[in-house]
Design an enzyme around this catalytic site. Structure first.
Site, PDB file in Angstrom:
ATOM      1  N   GLY A  54       9.383   6.386  16.319  1.00  0.00           N
ATOM      2  CA  GLY A  54       9.150   7.531  16.393  1.00  0.00           C
ATOM      3  C   GLY A  54       9.050   8.747  16.370  1.00  0.00           C
ATOM      4  N   GLU A 108      15.293  12.095  15.027  1.00  0.00           N
ATOM      5  CA  GLU A 108      15.433  10.993  15.452  1.00  0.00           C
ATOM      6  C   GLU A 108      14.383  11.830  16.255  1.00  0.00           C
ATOM      7  OE1 GLU A 108      15.614   8.361  16.664  1.00  0.00           O
ATOM      8  OE2 GLU A 108      17.272   7.368  17.147  1.00  0.00           O
ATOM      9  N   ASP A 109      13.476  10.375  17.697  1.00  0.00           N
ATOM     10  CA  ASP A 109      12.608  11.465  18.746  1.00  0.00           C
ATOM     11  C   ASP A 109      13.063  11.697  19.862  1.00  0.00           C
ATOM     12  OD1 ASP A 109      13.686   8.674  19.274  1.00  0.00           O
ATOM     13  OD2 ASP A 109      11.422   8.166  19.505  1.00  0.00           O
ATOM     14  N   ASP A 112      18.633   9.215  24.736  1.00  0.00           N
ATOM     15  CA  ASP A 112      18.816   9.057  25.810  1.00  0.00           C
ATOM     16  C   ASP A 112      19.852   8.707  26.543  1.00  0.00           C
ATOM     17  OD1 ASP A 112      17.649   8.757  28.441  1.00  0.00           O
ATOM     18  OD2 ASP A 112      16.690   6.827  28.140  1.00  0.00           O
ATOM     19  N   LYS A 140      17.642  14.156  26.387  1.00  0.00           N
ATOM     20  CA  LYS A 140      17.966  13.632  27.573  1.00  0.00           C
ATOM     21  C   LYS A 140      19.473  13.882  28.382  1.00  0.00           C
ATOM     22  CE  LYS A 140      14.429  10.176  28.523  1.00  0.00           C
ATOM     23  NZ  LYS A 140      13.604   9.260  29.268  1.00  0.00           N
ATOM     24  N   PHE A 162      10.194   9.082  32.478  1.00  0.00           N
ATOM     25  CA  PHE A 162       9.997   8.838  30.970  1.00  0.00           C
ATOM     26  C   PHE A 162       8.980   9.215  29.938  1.00  0.00           C
ATOM     27  CE2 PHE A 162       7.740   5.625  28.098  1.00  0.00           C
ATOM     28  CZ  PHE A 162       8.837   4.657  27.728  1.00  0.00           C
ATOM     29  N   ARG A 175       1.597   7.492  20.939  1.00  0.00           N
ATOM     30  CA  ARG A 175       2.175   8.023  19.926  1.00  0.00           C
ATOM     31  C   ARG A 175       0.733   9.132  19.516  1.00  0.00           C
ATOM     32  NH1 ARG A 175       7.033   5.190  18.786  1.00  0.00           N
ATOM     33  NH2 ARG A 175       6.526   2.766  18.517  1.00  0.00           N
TER      34      ARG A 175
HETATM   35  P1  5GP Z   1      19.190   5.774  23.766  1.00  0.00           P
HETATM   36  O1  5GP Z   1      18.817   5.343  25.314  1.00  0.00           O
HETATM   37  O2  5GP Z   1      19.765   4.434  23.004  1.00  0.00           O
HETATM   38  O3  5GP Z   1      19.442   6.465  23.357  1.00  0.00           O
HETATM   39  O4  5GP Z   1      17.356   5.027  23.040  1.00  0.00           O
HETATM   40  C1  5GP Z   1      16.963   4.371  22.746  1.00  0.00           C
HETATM   41  C2  5GP Z   1      15.182   4.266  22.579  1.00  0.00           C
HETATM   42  O5  5GP Z   1      14.518   4.630  23.640  1.00  0.00           O
HETATM   43  C3  5GP Z   1      14.637   5.427  22.012  1.00  0.00           C
HETATM   44  O6  5GP Z   1      14.749   5.660  20.569  1.00  0.00           O
HETATM   45  C4  5GP Z   1      13.592   5.451  22.443  1.00  0.00           C
HETATM   46  O7  5GP Z   1      12.405   4.682  21.113  1.00  0.00           O
HETATM   47  C5  5GP Z   1      13.456   5.007  23.995  1.00  0.00           C
HETATM   48  N1  5GP Z   1      13.535   5.634  24.784  1.00  0.00           N
HETATM   49  C6  5GP Z   1      14.704   6.281  25.410  1.00  0.00           C
HETATM   50  N2  5GP Z   1      14.093   7.558  26.622  1.00  0.00           N
HETATM   51  C7  5GP Z   1      12.398   7.003  26.305  1.00  0.00           C
HETATM   52  C8  5GP Z   1      11.637   7.936  26.808  1.00  0.00           C
HETATM   53  O8  5GP Z   1      11.894   9.392  27.911  1.00  0.00           O
HETATM   54  N3  5GP Z   1      10.567   7.577  26.734  1.00  0.00           N
HETATM   55  C9  5GP Z   1       9.607   7.023  25.078  1.00  0.00           C
HETATM   56  N4  5GP Z   1       8.506   6.741  25.128  1.00  0.00           N
HETATM   57  N5  5GP Z   1      10.690   5.679  24.785  1.00  0.00           N
HETATM   58  C10 5GP Z   1      11.654   6.276  25.320  1.00  0.00           C
END
Ligand code: 5GP
Length: 196
Positions: A54, A108-109, A112, A140, A162, A175
């Site tokens: 990402g 990081e992208d 969440d 987020k 999302f 992407r």
């Molecule tokens: P975490 O919940 O561990 O912070 O995020 C884990 C992964 O979930 C992120 O690296 C990303 O790949 C995916 N993710 C979480 N929220 C989103 C979103 O709104 N859109 C997309 N495309 N991926 C997300």
């Protein structure tokens, strides 16, 4: 083949906004590492680490906005969401070189719940870098479960939506969109029907 833009319900962040924010982030990072954040005892260049897949478009733009000597490397981890339990991430592709005593900036992208980044930070800290910071394109905070320190944030999204585009995927697609947007509801629903 159909285009992908028609599958987007709304554009949240336009390409020009992204470009402008990335330019400012790059300038901020360069300023910080010139004046204090750099701790590498041998004065080696900043090491920017992109988390695959990402972070690729963001990293590609960001490094060109950082006016400093730097190197970059990549790590790929399997998110706990894809089968692993929330206590772990598995390394799919490790870094090419040691980060011991290096100044490391993780790119990081999206952050969440914070679980993925929390695990990545543990992995990195165990390798004794001289300094460790994080830059994320999107934060987020409404969904946060783990308190993780993020030094540089591109955009904060205040609602629980999302998002896709500019590196962010849904089922590996979208992407390559030049903006960050919200997918149309039908796309998820169609996929759910196909899963049955
Ligand atoms: P975490 O919940 O561990 O912070 O995020 C884990 C992964 O979930 C992120 O690296 C990303 O790949 C995916 N993710 C979480 N929220 C989103 C979103 O709104 N859109 C997309 N495309 N991926 C997300």
């Amino acid at each position: 083949m159909k285009g992908i833009r028609e599958e987007i319900e709304r554009v949240l962040i336009a390409p020009q906004e992204i470009a402008e924010r990335v330019r400012l982030l790059g300038a901020e990072i360069a300023r910080d590492y010139r004046s204090g954040a750099a701790k590498d005892p041998y004065g080696r260049p900043l090491l920017v680490v992109g988390i695959l897949k990402g972070a690729i478009p963001f990293l590609a733009d960001l490094i060109r906005a950082i006016d400093l000597p730097l190197e970059y490397d990549f790590m790929s981890v399997s998110s706990y969401r894809n089968g692993t339990s929330p206590g772990e991430v598995r390394i799919l592709k490790d870094l090419d070189r040691s980060i011991a005593k290096r100044d490391v900036l993780i790119v990081e992208d999206i952050v969440d719940t914070g679980n993925t980044l929390d695990h990545i930070l543990r992995l990195f800290r165990a390798r004794s870098p001289a300094s460790l910071r994080v830059c994320t394109l999107i934060d987020k905070p409404v969904r946060r479960e783990v308190d993780v320190e993020v030094h540089y944030v591109g955009f904060t999204i205040p609602e629980d939506v999302f998002v896709v585009g500019y590196g962010l995927d849904y089922a590996e697609l979208y992407r390559n969109l030049p903006f960050i947007g919200v997918l149309r509801r039908e796309i998820y629903e169609e996929a759910r029907v196909e899963d049955r």
